[in-house]
Scaffold this active site. Structure first.
Site, PDB file in Angstrom:
ATOM      1  N   ARG A 458       0.847  -1.191   0.000  1.00 21.87           N
ATOM      2  CA  ARG A 458       0.000   0.000   0.000  1.00 21.87           C
ATOM      3  C   ARG A 458       0.871   1.226   0.000  1.00 21.87           C
ATOM      4  O   ARG A 458       1.445   1.567  -1.042  1.00 21.87           O
ATOM      5  CB  ARG A 458      -0.931  -0.074   1.206  1.00 21.87           C
ATOM      6  CG  ARG A 458      -2.113   0.834   1.167  1.00 21.87           C
ATOM      7  CD  ARG A 458      -2.937   0.677   2.417  1.00 21.87           C
ATOM      8  NE  ARG A 458      -2.119   0.906   3.603  1.00 21.87           N
ATOM      9  CZ  ARG A 458      -2.409   0.455   4.818  1.00 21.87           C
ATOM     10  NH1 ARG A 458      -3.491  -0.244   5.019  1.00 21.87           N
ATOM     11  NH2 ARG A 458      -1.620   0.716   5.835  1.00 21.87           N
ATOM     12  N   GLU A 459       1.037   1.923   1.137  1.00 17.86           N
ATOM     13  CA  GLU A 459       1.849   3.142   1.052  1.00 17.86           C
ATOM     14  C   GLU A 459       3.348   2.868   1.003  1.00 17.86           C
ATOM     15  O   GLU A 459       4.107   3.668   0.504  1.00 17.86           O
ATOM     16  CB  GLU A 459       1.515   4.112   2.186  1.00 17.86           C
ATOM     17  CG  GLU A 459       1.894   3.656   3.579  1.00 17.86           C
ATOM     18  CD  GLU A 459       0.696   3.144   4.319  1.00 17.86           C
ATOM     19  OE1 GLU A 459      -0.070   2.354   3.715  1.00 17.86           O
ATOM     20  OE2 GLU A 459       0.507   3.505   5.489  1.00 17.86           O
ATOM     21  N   TRP A 530       5.634   7.513  17.919  1.00 13.99           N
ATOM     22  CA  TRP A 530       6.181   7.536  16.564  1.00 13.99           C
ATOM     23  C   TRP A 530       7.499   8.328  16.581  1.00 13.99           C
ATOM     24  O   TRP A 530       8.564   7.780  16.337  1.00 13.99           O
ATOM     25  CB  TRP A 530       5.146   8.114  15.592  1.00 13.99           C
ATOM     26  CG  TRP A 530       4.212   7.055  15.068  1.00 13.99           C
ATOM     27  CD1 TRP A 530       4.200   6.541  13.806  1.00 13.99           C
ATOM     28  CD2 TRP A 530       3.184   6.351  15.782  1.00 13.99           C
ATOM     29  NE1 TRP A 530       3.241   5.555  13.706  1.00 13.99           N
ATOM     30  CE2 TRP A 530       2.597   5.412  14.893  1.00 13.99           C
ATOM     31  CE3 TRP A 530       2.705   6.383  17.093  1.00 13.99           C
ATOM     32  CZ2 TRP A 530       1.570   4.551  15.270  1.00 13.99           C
ATOM     33  CZ3 TRP A 530       1.680   5.529  17.473  1.00 13.99           C
ATOM     34  CH2 TRP A 530       1.122   4.637  16.572  1.00 13.99           C
ATOM     35  N   GLU A 761      -1.711  -6.546   9.222  1.00 16.56           N
ATOM     36  CA  GLU A 761      -1.872  -5.248   9.879  1.00 16.56           C
ATOM     37  C   GLU A 761      -2.965  -5.309  10.944  1.00 16.56           C
ATOM     38  O   GLU A 761      -2.864  -4.660  11.985  1.00 16.56           O
ATOM     39  CB  GLU A 761      -2.236  -4.189   8.826  1.00 16.56           C
ATOM     40  CG  GLU A 761      -2.386  -2.791   9.372  1.00 16.56           C
ATOM     41  CD  GLU A 761      -2.697  -1.776   8.279  1.00 16.56           C
ATOM     42  OE1 GLU A 761      -3.070  -2.202   7.170  1.00 16.56           O
ATOM     43  OE2 GLU A 761      -2.578  -0.578   8.552  1.00 16.56           O
ATOM     44  N   HIS A 778       2.576  -6.681   7.475  1.00 16.17           N
ATOM     45  CA  HIS A 778       2.958  -5.578   8.355  1.00 16.17           C
ATOM     46  C   HIS A 778       3.772  -6.184   9.501  1.00 16.17           C
ATOM     47  O   HIS A 778       3.260  -7.005  10.245  1.00 16.17           O
ATOM     48  CB  HIS A 778       1.680  -4.992   8.972  1.00 16.17           C
ATOM     49  CG  HIS A 778       1.364  -3.597   8.562  1.00 16.17           C
ATOM     50  ND1 HIS A 778       1.011  -3.272   7.278  1.00 16.17           N
ATOM     51  CD2 HIS A 778       1.302  -2.440   9.276  1.00 16.17           C
ATOM     52  CE1 HIS A 778       0.762  -1.966   7.231  1.00 16.17           C
ATOM     53  NE2 HIS A 778       0.942  -1.440   8.423  1.00 16.17           N
TER      54      HIS A 778
HETATM   55  C1  RAM Z   1      -0.945   2.956   9.010  1.00 19.58           C
HETATM   56  C2  RAM Z   1       0.421   2.442   8.712  1.00 19.58           C
HETATM   57  C3  RAM Z   1       1.341   2.246   9.880  1.00 19.58           C
HETATM   58  C4  RAM Z   1       0.982   3.025  11.093  1.00 19.58           C
HETATM   59  C5  RAM Z   1       0.114   4.208  10.779  1.00 19.58           C
HETATM   60  C6  RAM Z   1      -0.239   5.040  11.965  1.00 19.58           C
HETATM   61  O1  RAM Z   1      -1.412   3.632   7.883  1.00 19.58           O
HETATM   62  O2  RAM Z   1       0.303   1.263   7.967  1.00 19.58           O
HETATM   63  O3  RAM Z   1       1.439   0.889  10.180  1.00 19.58           O
HETATM   64  O4  RAM Z   1       2.185   3.441  11.706  1.00 19.58           O
HETATM   65  O5  RAM Z   1      -1.046   3.798  10.131  1.00 19.58           O
END
Ligand code: RAM
Length: 877
Positions: A458-459, A530, A761, A778
């Site tokens: 994805r990202e 973070w 995830e 993830h």
């Molecule tokens: C999601 C990402 C990541 C996380 C953020 C806050 O989009 O995949 O895992 O760190 O959210």
């Protein structure tokens, strides 16, 4: 091992014989074999020419140290492009000497002023487009030695006489491209020959102009692809020839029409390879742009494995390839069809409930954003096709447009990952836990390609929170020192002037290209959990590798983050001060202003509600706990670096933040904390925030919450990694085992039972109808593999770099055997236990030069040194 030399594995800055070292003061490490560890060591460094005859530029002298690592070069400045040798000898702790090791090589890189090449670009900025840049080099005689220094704005491959020197490396890696671009150094000696040589550089979008991030937006750093090359050739007769990119090079389009790192490659094989003849157009030289060139200091991405395929058809009749494993990489496939046939290869991690390839599970509002697809027009000759300039995250692949499906033997999955030595092995008597460990390793491989990413589909972004929680586990599973040091260098480079840390590193746009989405993202840079990566990651590298250098390098960055948090707490109040009590002067240590993700995605919590809270009502109990934790770590870092005033300042700050946190968020005897979620207690215990006499009450409330939830975890993104260690290290190993054995979601086993081959995830991965949702690769929740090594098998560092090791197995959960082995900076260590006839049988291998404390099942503490030791204890019934 018999015949093993006494000193082996010589590394410079963690790398094996690097060719283009950029560090002026490299750090050496080696491994001492045999039963007795190091007491002192000496390193000698000199030019390669003459080294055997005794040429030396520097000797460390006899340095008294038990550490076979961390010895830093302190000789005269090393010239650029200089072939060097070094060797080491060791005096063991018993006074015996090993003699000198075999010499190891390294070479320094290019100096800023040394480049003869200039940045060249293709004539017009057509996006996306792959360009073939070319020149010819005539050499009057045989080549003795040649080095190529190359890089690009985009991803490039360097080809000399048709030989691809770059291969699957995907370079240059992602850096803040507006500021710095990394170059590679190649040994080109064997590729050049007397006569005319063709030198080509193929440049595609890469991270510079390719699609990036959550919105898959292209061209975040610039519009023009460009390349830079400096070729240094030494002929056998002593003549030197230097070739660089300049306006005499030509540019063409070729069979690869375009490649995007996320969206795949478009190829027309009917177009001949344009590197065979001079291109039709001249290149242009780029205007000077001030980007710094930095030497690569990390292992390259390479092919680390090949996976066999099984081939079937989906219910709708499409040819489906299944590699049986979710991974990052590409496929190699035999394509045999008529000229002009258009073949489409589509990739995905999952299938729909009906058994078709699912390309919408990552978000169906704009599924095109996540397309991973290669399109090839055939020229009628059978070809073994493999895309370049792109990387996919997938397990399945559909093949459309071929008259006949390929045979299984004609398709392979090519696993691409950074070539990191994998250092952690785990086995146990439960195959599901072994599969869990393997899944974590696969998720790490899949996400450790360029910058450590959240997911490969994805990202694909370098989220700070994800690597913050996963790094300790990564440091057990592989030698990730250089790889994470580079991430931290990027982090420091992108940190905002006020100390905030962008949530993704690199930040995915040059300053001049920051639009609304980037501005929204930037607003998240205040998030605790973070941004704390700035402090926790350097500490993690220090803890696992004894790397003091990284503490030193990252110190300003770590400090700027903590200062930011402290300042924010002292000067701003959040919209919703949620705690009821006023705590007087202590309030200046309560952090509740700005955006905070908070614990993030506890099981059952919706993304939308979480985001709302993150903005409107950030959880001060979480944020303030991180202020206390990071300030405490920073105090320790300052102490290691001998910055005494800072050590005092940050230890005191931690103390104040802890006191304020207690006053605001702890009720009674510790049995009610914050919002009374599992993670409130996990943080309290794991970060050591509570007075000693309240720990028992907090632990029993945590246990109660877990039990009320039917032995399910209730933690989110930040605390899941800490949950099992918190339980098992505070007297509730039974509960840790029950959570791990849990088979209904949320649990790791539910994923395994559902056929997961990587970590997901979300806990369930699929909705009630069987439709997949969110990323299936993830690593964040996979941090639990650390517990398998450190607690279940019971092997963990008790001092930085494993100088002291703690062997403390956690049998339970019906297991009869578990074993961890890791490669510590002192050498391999293992802890293996087995339960036989009511006895716990433990075998521990402790590397020379370290000591260990072994905790018996009855709580006794046995001290021991290097070597292999065995114990047997009767287990109580
Ligand atoms: C999601 C990402 C990541 C996380 C953020 C806050 O989009 O995949 O895992 O760190 O959210």
């Amino acid at each position: 091992m018999p015949g093993e030399p006494p000193v082996t594995d010589l590394r410079v800055d963690g790398l094996d014989g690097p060719l283009g070292l950029g560090n002026a003061r490299p750090v050496f490490r080696w491994r001492v074999t045999g039963a007795v560890g190091q007491g002192a060591a000496e390193v000698e460094v000199g030019p390669e020419a003459g080294f055997d005859a005794g040429a030396r530029w520097w000797s460390s002298g006899r340095v008294v140290s038990a550490r076979p690592f961390g010895l830093r070069y302190a000789g005269p400045p090393l010239p650029a492009r200089q072939p060097m040798c070094w060797r080491v000898r060791v005096w063991r702790a018993d006074g015996t000497e090993t003699g000198w090791s075999a010499p190891a090589r390294f070479e320094t890189g290019m100096s800023a002023a040394g480049w003869c090449g200039r940045w060249i670009t293709a004539p017009d900025p057509v996006a996306p487009a792959t360009w073939y840049l070319r020149t010819e080099v005539a050499l009057p005689g045989p080549v003795a030695r040649a080095r190529a220094y190359a890089t690009a704005l985009g991803w490039y491959r360097l080809l000399i006489n048709g030989v691809d020197l770059t291969g699957p490396a995907l370079v240059p890696r992602w850096t803040p491209f507006h500021d710095r671009v990394e170059y590679q150094t190649y040994d080109a000696t064997a590729s050049l020959r007397p006569g005319v040589n063709v030198v080509g550089v193929i440049v595609s979008e890469g991270r510079f102009r390719g699609r990036l991030g959550g919105l898959s937006r292209p061209a975040r750093y610039g519009d023009l692809l460009a390349a830079l090359l400096h070729l240094d050739i030494e002929l056998a007769d002593g003549q030197r020839v230097t070739v660089g990119t300049d306006e005499s090079w030509t540019a063409s389009r070729g069979p690869i029409r375009s490649s995007d790192p996320k969206h795949g490659e478009r190829v027309d094989l009917r177009i001949p390879d344009p590197l065979g003849t001079p291109g039709a157009r001249r290149v242009q030289v780029l205007e000077p742009h001030g980007r710094r060139l930095i030497a690569e200091d990390v292992e390259r991405v390479t092919e680390i494995a090949r996976l066999p395929a099984t081939i079937s058809r989906t219910p709708s009749g499409v040819v489906l390839v299944d590699f049986g494993q979710n991974f990052s990489g590409v496929a190699e496939i035999l394509l045999d069809g008529a000229p002009g046939d258009r073949v489409v290869l589509s990739y995905s991690e999952v299938l729909t409930p009906e058994g078709e390839l699912d390309t919408t599970y990552l978000g169906d509002r704009d599924p095109a954003r996540w397309f991973q697809r290669d399109e090839i027009v055939l020229d009628g000759t059978p070809v073994r096709y493999r895309p370049t300039g792109t990387i996919h995250g997938f397990r399945y692949l559909t093949v459309e447009g071929l008259p006949e499906p390929p045979a299984a033997a004609d398709v392979e999955g090519i696993v691409l990952s950074t070539a990191l030595p994998e250092t952690g092995r785990f086995t146990c008597s439960d195959s599901a836990l072994e599969r869990l460990h393997a899944n974590v390793v696969w998720s790490m491989r899949s996400n450790f390609t360029d910058t450590p990413s959240d997911c490969p589909t994805r990202e694909r972004s370098g989220w700070t929170g994800d690597i913050q929680v996963f790094a300790p586990t990564a440091a057990i599973l592989a030698d990730v020192g250089p790889y994470l040091r580079r991430y931290l260098a990027n982090l420091a480079a992108e940190q905002l002037p006020d100390g905030r840390v962008p949530v993704v590193i690199p930040t995915e746009a040059a300053p001049g290209r920051i639009g609304l989405p980037e501005r929204l993202f930037r607003a998240m840079s205040s998030s605790t959990g973070w941004g704390d990566a700035a402090v926790i990651l350097p500490w993690t590298l220090y803890w696992y590798y004894g790397d003091e250098d990284v503490l030193d390098r990252q110190y300003p960055s770590a400090r700027a983050w903590v200062e930011y948090l402290a300042h924010r707490a002292a000067t701003r109040r959040g919209l919703a001060r949620r705690f009821g009590r006023r705590t007087g002067p202590r309030e200046r240590y309560i952090l509740d202003a700005g955006f905070h993700f908070g614990e993030w995605l506890r099981p059952g919590e919706s993304l939308a509600a979480q985001l709302r809270d993150a903005v409107l009502a950030p959880r001060a109990a979480v944020a303030t706990a991180y202020l206390a934790h990071s300030a405490q770590l920073l105090g320790r870092i300052a102490a290691v670096l001998d910055k005494r005033a800072d050590a005092e300042r940050y230890t005191e700050l931690a103390h104040h933040a802890r006191t304020a946190w207690n006053a605001a968020f702890v009720r009674g005897d510790g049995s009610r904390i914050g919002d009374d979620n599992q993670d409130d207690y996990v943080r309290a215990l794991s970060f050591d925030l509570l007075p000693t006499d309240q720990r028992a009450a907090a632990l029993s409330r945590l246990a109660e919450l877990v039990e009320t939830a039917g032995d399910h975890l209730g933690t989110g993104f930040l605390s899941t990694a800490m949950l099992l260690p918190t339980l098992s290290r505070n007297g509730r190993p039974d509960l840790a085992h029950r959570i791990l054995r849990q088979t209904s979601p949320p649990s790791w086993r539910a994923q395994i039972d559902r056929g997961a081959t990587t970590l997901w995830e979300t806990w369930d991965g699929y909705d009630g109808t069987g439709k997949a949702h969110r990323s299936h690769n993830h690593y964040a929740l996979g941090a639990v593999a650390g517990w398998l090594h450190e607690d279940l098998a019971g092997l963990r560092p008790a001092a930085p770099g494993y100088a002291r090791i703690r062997i403390n197995p956690t049998p339970g959960g019906g297991l009869t055997h578990a074993s961890s082995s890791v490669c510590t900076p002192y050498g391999p260590a293992t802890s293996t236990w087995r339960i036989e006839r009511g006895q716990l049988h433990l075998v521990a291998h402790i590397p020379p030069g370290t000591t260990a404390e072994v905790i018996t099942p009855h709580g006794d503490n046995i001290q021991t040194g290097g070597g292999t030791h065995e114990w047997k204890w009767l287990l109580q019934r």
